[in-house]
Each structure stands twice: as structure tokens, then as C-alpha cells.
Design a protein around this motif. Structure first.
Motif, PDB file in Angstrom:
ATOM      1  N   TYR A 262       0.803  -1.227   0.000  1.00 14.06           N
ATOM      2  CA  TYR A 262       0.000   0.000   0.000  1.00 14.06           C
ATOM      3  C   TYR A 262       0.838   1.281   0.000  1.00 14.06           C
ATOM      4  CZ  TYR A 262      -4.200  -2.778   0.887  1.00 14.06           C
ATOM      5  OH  TYR A 262      -5.239  -3.658   0.777  1.00 14.06           O
ATOM      6  N   THR A 324      -7.516  -4.561   3.705  1.00 17.72           N
ATOM      7  CA  THR A 324      -7.546  -3.476   4.686  1.00 17.72           C
ATOM      8  C   THR A 324      -6.333  -2.582   4.476  1.00 17.72           C
ATOM      9  OG1 THR A 324      -8.639  -4.939   6.277  1.00 17.72           O
ATOM     10  CG2 THR A 324      -7.658  -2.913   7.129  1.00 17.72           C
ATOM     11  N   SER A 325      -6.568  -1.372   3.990  1.00 14.17           N
ATOM     12  CA  SER A 325      -5.453  -0.461   3.691  1.00 14.17           C
ATOM     13  C   SER A 325      -4.931   0.254   4.927  1.00 14.17           C
ATOM     14  CB  SER A 325      -5.891   0.569   2.646  1.00 14.17           C
ATOM     15  OG  SER A 325      -7.000   1.318   3.120  1.00 14.17           O
ATOM     16  N   SER A 326      -5.759   0.379   5.965  1.00 16.23           N
ATOM     17  CA  SER A 326      -5.330   1.047   7.188  1.00 16.23           C
ATOM     18  C   SER A 326      -4.391   0.134   7.970  1.00 16.23           C
ATOM     19  CB  SER A 326      -6.548   1.402   8.048  1.00 16.23           C
ATOM     20  OG  SER A 326      -6.151   1.858   9.322  1.00 16.23           O
TER      21      SER A 326
END
Length: 343
Positions: A262, A324-326
């Protein structure tokens, strides 16, 4: 800025005070005041060009005044010539910059990862520093990690066990006097940092080499939590909201993989150059199109390369976690997933 540095470094003097007897002041023509805030920065600027070698396949690594140079060669003769050339360049640079090199702390190691046979322990490279032969060693400590020439990390794990084993009797006595909250704090202050430091490196080895460290960590948790022998080890880690060493290794590798997936533009290129996704390799639209591309491992060594481990562990994660990028949420989901997994 240059004038500001000049003002700071020019016309400085020093003296010596022993038993209230002060010597005469002496002007310092060069150097940086020891213990000053600017000292480390100015020193790094001063030695920054030591890595500008003209030769290929030479990779110097600097950390403050600790310098390591990695040289590649196809055979012993080529390696000897390349090493001697590098040493001569470093010697010339040191002489020109009015520095000294500690010959007693200078040595070399020969790494042969991937070879099925070991090099003869009597093999030496005829390389010299100021006409003094440089000694070959089988292992060395660098930034707190013991590196061996086989890259098996067995010596570092043994050293880590030796350091942690001394806490068993201490923790046993403290567990009878301190409340659980303080005992938990002691674990994360005195034990966990030692285990976590460099785990991405040293835990990338055979399970048999990690066995003693894993058992030792389990024992420390039992003592601190006042648990009996029949308590399941998984419960010990859940109670402290942490992971066993093998799972903590996967957690760190997968956190690194998340950053590559990411936030690749924000990372140094060395972390991303050897890590490709399937869509970088082919144009086929598949369910695993966005997964990391995994090459066929032809040896035990190649299977332990970071790019291989990243692809192996990342691709096996559930899609809900990978998507999930967070990073904080990803780490929370990942820890829960690893805690509930069998291996």
C-alpha cells in the motif's frame, strides 16, 4: 548554513582538568566537540563519501563509525582482488581524511548462501591492511545481531537465550510479591524488546533452532502469570495480547508486506525492487491478480528470501485482511488471525 557551521567549529579550544588542576587551553584545528548535539550529524556528513567507490558489485553499509563493505566474486581469486582493491581505496580515503582504522577490529567473513557444501575452514583470502593480514572470522556481532557466515542465526538465538534465561529466577521471586499488572509491564520492558529486535532476520531459520527460545519464552510467561504446567501456551499469549515467536515473525513480515503493498512509493527502493505482484508479471485476470508473485524455490536458501516469504505469507491471508489499507486496523485483524491459527 556553511557560515553557521564555520562559526560553530572555528577557533575552538580545550583543556584538561584533573583534581582541580587545569592545563593551558589548546586550539583544536579540526574535529568536533565530543558529546555535542551536532557531533553525530557533522560526523555523518564527514564520512558520507566513503561509499563512493568506482568498482562494481561493491556495497558499503555505514552506521555511524561502523562500516561494512560487501564484495561479490565468482571465485576466490576474483574475490581476493576485489577485496584488496576496496581495502586500498578505504585506506587512501582514511589517510586523506586524517582518520585511523583499528586493525584489531577489522576482519572479513565469507558468505556462501545456497551452496550445498561448506567452504574449507582453512580457506583464507590474502588481503592486507597496512601490510597487516586481515583475519577471517565465522561470526560477528553487528548492531546487536550475531551474523554467522552460514546465515543460520543459530549463534544469535543461543546468545538471546543466554540473556533471557537469567530472568527466570528473578521473575519467579518477583511473581510472589508484585501484582499481575506490574509483572506484565516487566515482560514488555525486559523480555519482549529483546525478542522483537531483529526477529525478521534471526527467526528466518529452521524451527529446530528456534525451539529453545520458544520454550524459554513460554516458561517466562508461565512464571510471570503464575500459571501451572497444564495451562495451554496459547492462553499465555492471549492473556498478554502478544504472539509466540514463530507467529511474531510472521506478524512482522506481513506488516512489512502491507507497507510494500500500500505504501511502496514511500519506501526505499531496496524493499520493493524484488517484490512483484502477479499483474506485474502477466496480464491474465485472475482472483490472485493483485497478490505478490511467488517464484519457484530451487533451494532452501531461496525459499528463505524476503521476497519469497512476503509472497508466501501475504497470499495465504484471507481477503478481508489483505484488503484493509489502514495499517492499525490491519495489524489488529492480523494479530487476531494469528492468535487463532494453529501454526
Amino acid at each position: 548554513m556553511h557560515k553557521w557551521f564555520c562559526s560553530y567549529l572555528t577557533n575552538r579550544s580545550q583543556c584538561t582538568n584533573i583534581n582541580n588542576c587545569v592545563s593551558n587551553s589548546s586550539i583544536i584545528p579540526y574535529g568536533v566537540p565530543q558529546g555535542s548535539v551536532l557531533g553525530p550529524l557533522v560526523f555523518l556528513i564527514y564520512i558520507n563519501d566513503i561509499g563512493l567507490f568506482e568498482k562494481d558489485n561493491i556495497s558499503p553499509k555505514l552506521f555511524a563509525d561502523d562500516t561494512n563493505v560487501f564484495v561479490c566474486g565468482n571465485d576466490v581469486n576474483e574475490l581476493t582482488l576485489r577485496c584488496q582493491s576496496v581495502i586500498d581505496q578505504i585506506s587512501s580515503w582514511i589517510l586523506a581524511n586524517r582518520l585511523t582504522l583499528n586493525v584489531d577490529k577489522t576482519f572479513y567473513m565469507i558468505f556462501t548462501p545456497g551452496l550445498t557444501h561448506d567452504l574449507s575452514p582453512d580457506l583464507t583470502l590474502n588481503i592486507f591492511l597496512n601490510n597487516v593480514p586481515i583475519v577471517r572470522v565465522k561470526s560477528s556481532k553487528f548492531l546487536g545481531v550475531i551474523i554467522d557466515d552460514k546465515l543460520e542465526w543459530k549463534l544469535h538465538i543461543q546468545d538471546l537465550c543466554l540473556r533471557l534465561r537469567r530472568y527466570i529466577s528473578i521473575f519467579y521471586k518477583l511473581s510472589l510479591k508484585l501484582p499481575p499488572r506490574i509483572l506484565k509491564m516487566l515482560y514488555f520492558l525486559l523480555i519482549y524488546p529483546h525478542i522483537l529486535y531483529g526477529i525478521e532476520i534471526y527467526a528466518n531459520t529452521y524451527a529446530s533452532y528456534l525451539h529453545d527460545l520458544l520454550i524459554l519464552n513460554n516458561r517466562l510467561l508461565r512464571v510471570l502469570q503464575r500459571s501451572n504446567f497444564h495451562t495451554h501456551t496459547l492462553d499465555l499469549y492471549i492473556k498478554y495480547d502478544t504472539l509466540s515467536i514463530d507467529k511474531l515473525f510472521k506478524f512482522q513480515i506481513l506488516t512489512h508486506a502491507h507497507n510494500i503493498f500500500y505504501k511502496a512509493p514511500n519506501l526505499p527502493s531496496i524493499f520493493c525492487n524484488n517484490t512483484l505482484t502477479n499483474q506485474d508479471v502477466h496480464n491474465h485476470f485472475t482472483r490472485s491478480n493483485s497478490d505478490f508473485h511467488r517464484l519457484s524455490a530451487t533451494s532452501t536458501y531461496s525459499s528463505k528470501l524476503s521476497s519469497q516469504l512476503i509472497a508466501k505469507y501475504w497470499n495465504s491471508l484471507p481477503t478481508t485482511i489483505k484488503s484493509t489499507s489502514s495499517l492499525p486496523i490491519f495489524k489488529k485483524l492480523l494479530k487476531s488471525f494469528l492468535q487463532s491459527s494453529v501454526s
